[in-house]
Design a protein around this motif. Structure first.
Motif, short mmCIF file in Angstrom:
data_model
loop_
_atom_site.label_atom_id
_atom_site.label_comp_id
_atom_site.label_asym_id
_atom_site.label_seq_id
_atom_site.Cartn_x
_atom_site.Cartn_y
_atom_site.Cartn_z
N LYS A 44 0.86 -1.18 0.00
CA LYS A 44 0.00 0.00 0.00
C LYS A 44 0.90 1.24 0.00
O LYS A 44 1.82 1.32 0.82
CB LYS A 44 -0.87 -0.04 1.27
CG LYS A 44 -1.87 1.07 1.39
CD LYS A 44 -2.66 0.87 2.68
CE LYS A 44 -3.37 2.16 3.06
NZ LYS A 44 -3.97 2.05 4.41
N PRO A 45 0.68 2.20 -0.91
CA PRO A 45 1.53 3.40 -0.94
C PRO A 45 1.48 4.16 0.40
O PRO A 45 0.45 4.19 1.06
CB PRO A 45 0.91 4.24 -2.07
CG PRO A 45 0.12 3.28 -2.89
CD PRO A 45 -0.35 2.22 -1.95
N LYS A 46 2.61 4.74 0.78
CA LYS A 46 2.69 5.51 2.03
C LYS A 46 2.64 7.01 1.71
O LYS A 46 3.10 7.45 0.67
CB LYS A 46 4.00 5.21 2.76
CG LYS A 46 4.07 3.86 3.46
CD LYS A 46 5.37 3.76 4.25
CE LYS A 46 5.38 2.56 5.18
NZ LYS A 46 5.54 1.30 4.50
N SER A 47 2.10 7.77 2.65
CA SER A 47 2.10 9.22 2.50
C SER A 47 3.48 9.76 2.86
O SER A 47 4.27 9.08 3.52
CB SER A 47 1.05 9.86 3.42
OG SER A 47 1.45 9.72 4.78
N GLN A 48 3.75 11.00 2.45
CA GLN A 48 5.03 11.63 2.78
C GLN A 48 5.20 11.72 4.29
O GLN A 48 6.29 11.50 4.82
CB GLN A 48 5.09 13.03 2.15
CG GLN A 48 6.45 13.71 2.26
CD GLN A 48 7.55 12.99 1.48
OE1 GLN A 48 7.30 12.53 0.37
NE2 GLN A 48 8.73 12.86 2.05
N ALA A 49 4.10 12.03 4.99
CA ALA A 49 4.16 12.16 6.46
C ALA A 49 4.53 10.83 7.10
O ALA A 49 5.33 10.77 8.05
CB ALA A 49 2.81 12.66 6.99
N GLU A 50 3.96 9.72 6.59
CA GLU A 50 4.26 8.38 7.13
C GLU A 50 5.74 8.05 6.92
O GLU A 50 6.41 7.52 7.80
CB GLU A 50 3.39 7.33 6.46
CG GLU A 50 1.94 7.33 6.90
CD GLU A 50 1.09 6.35 6.11
OE1 GLU A 50 0.29 5.62 6.73
OE2 GLU A 50 1.21 6.31 4.86
#
Length: 459
Positions: free
Chosen positions: A337-343
């Motif tokens: 699952k793609p991660k957000s920049q914040a994650e």
């Protein structure tokens, strides 16, 4: 003919551009179409007799795109192999790549660009100059006395008695959470346990004297036990040793059975039982053997502590640069699952530390030709089995042991985990040969306090 170019675009980050011409991919495209013709199962045509024009119309576009991309991937892999590039993860396709540029009806030259993160060259921390202390726990006569008594209790004969009459009595008891008068608390804790009377503190022990099966005392762990015993009693009751309110709970403690251990005499028969295979004839020799065991245990604990310190020296004092931007982009897209920049920003420090340790281990392993051979894995499997079963290692190997080891050698996960474990152990063995620690005598209590402080600090 395909060409590959490479340029630096950031810290330890390069861009690789693969250019392919028609002559690079068209032969394999035509070959793939022929394979489709032979295998296609289309109503109205015999297998292998489907006209090539129909195959081209039905599958041409997707086969064409696949062959172009396969050719690009092959050229990229060959280039990296020939250049012996040490990279992190996999090359990342750059955003300006667009497979829609591939036109089946108009074969042309295509260009695809990739970003790679390069592994850095680095020097390990100088372990030889690290100021390290090796703690040496001093084994006291009191520690030997305690262990001798434990061995005598473990090898003693238990008899039932009617009445509590000694600190050495074993009490089978039931803890029932209650109020101060001993009335059970609804839904409260209830737990059976077995304790020697001497495990209670000095103020509580006399209260048990003369009591029989079925009699009880109402106690608070905070008032009935000293610190060490209170800790494991609370743990057994499912309470946190640092929870003052839990330690102040009242419990109705009821006797369900009273026993007395008849301890063996300190003679050769007992020495042989306690230390099978050792020729121990005197009490002095027995105490020496006990001391050696205790010293070996605490030396092992001290070595664990030293290795933990070595881990931090290597991790904190080895300077390694990373292609951070590349790695963060890779983290965003590499999982299911793609991660957000914040994650990614939140996870990166921990990820970078793990990556750093992996590079350090790899460097030590490669520079020092450290290997884990099948015999190492077999020995570990055997040691683990004996540990599970409480059996002494050594002696003649039984067929069932060999069968177990052989089964484990076929277990891929076990082998991989064991290789990692043994390799790490060998890395620390190497690291210990590089240091010049100062030995420092320390008491058992001081050592345990240091370990607890360290654990609290890292949690």
């Amino acid at each position: 003919m395909a060409t590959v170019t490479r340029e630096n675009i950031g810290l330890l980050t390069d861009k690789i551009t693969v250019n392919v011409s028609k002559g690079d991919y068209l032969p394999s495209f035509e070959k793939s179409l022929k394979q489709y013709s032979k295998q296609a199962n289309i109503p109205g045509f015999r297998k292998g007799m489907v006209p090539s024009g129909l195959i081209k119309k039905m599958y041409g576009s997707s086969v064409f795109t696949d062959e172009v991309l396969k050719t690009v991937e092959k050229e990229l892999t060959t280039y990296m192999s020939n250049e012996k590039l040490e990279i992190f993860a996999q090359p990342l396709p750059l955003p300006d790549n667009d497979s829609r540029q591939i036109d089946f009806n108009n074969p042309a030259d295509y260009s695809f660009a990739f970003e790679i993160g390069l592994k850095p060259a680095f020097a390990l921390a100088d372990l030889g100059s690290a100021k390290l202390t090796r703690l040496k726990v001093d084994v006291t006569p009191e520690m030997i006395d305690e262990e001798v008594e434990r061995l005598r209790n473990r090898n003693g004969k238990m008899t039932d008695v009617e009445t509590v009459g000694s600190d050495e009595n074993v009490l089978n008891i039931q803890f029932t959470e209650s109020d101060a008068e001993g009335q059970p608390v609804e839904g409260g804790i209830q737990k059976d346990n077995s304790l020697l009377v001497k495990y209670f503190n000095e103020a509580t022990r006399p209260k048990w004297m003369g009591l029989k099966k079925g009699d009880f005392l109402v106690l608070q762990p905070s008032q009935a036990f000293e610190a060490k015993e209170r800790e494991w009693v609370l743990n057994d009751l499912g309470l946190d040793k640092d929870d003052a309110a839990g330690a102040d709970k009242y419990f109705k403690v009821t006797i369900t059975k009273i026993g007395l251990i008849e301890k063996p005499e300190l003679n050769e028969e007992f020495f042989k039982t306690a230390y099978p295979g050792k020729e121990i004839a005197t009490e002095a020799a027995f105490r020496d053997a006990v001391k050696d065991d205790i010293q070996a245990y605490w030396d092992g604990q001290s070595r664990n502590q030293l290795q933990h310190t070595l881990y931090h020296v290597l991790l904190d004092q080895t300077k390694i640069e990373f292609p951070e931007d590349f790695l963060k982009r890779w983290m965003q897209t590499s999982g299911e699952k793609p991660k957000s920049q914040a994650e990614v920003e939140q996870e990166f420090p921990s990820f970078a530390n793990q990556l750093k340790w992996t590079l350090i281990v790899d460097k030590v392993v490669n520079d020092n030709s450290i290997e884990v051979d099948p015999e190492d894995i077999r020995a570990f499997a055997k040691q683990q089995l004996f540990g599970y079963m409480g059996m002494p290692a050594g002696g003649e190997e039984q067929p069932w042991v060999a069968d177990y080891v052989q089964r484990m050698m076929q277990d891929r996960k076990f082998v991989e985990d064991t290789v990692h474990r043994i390799q790490t152990e060998k890395v620390f063995n190497w690291a210990e040969t590089q240091i010049h620690p100062t030995d420092k005598p320390i008491s058992k209590d001081e050592f345990q306090h240091l370990v607890e402080e360290h654990q609290h600090h890292h949690h």
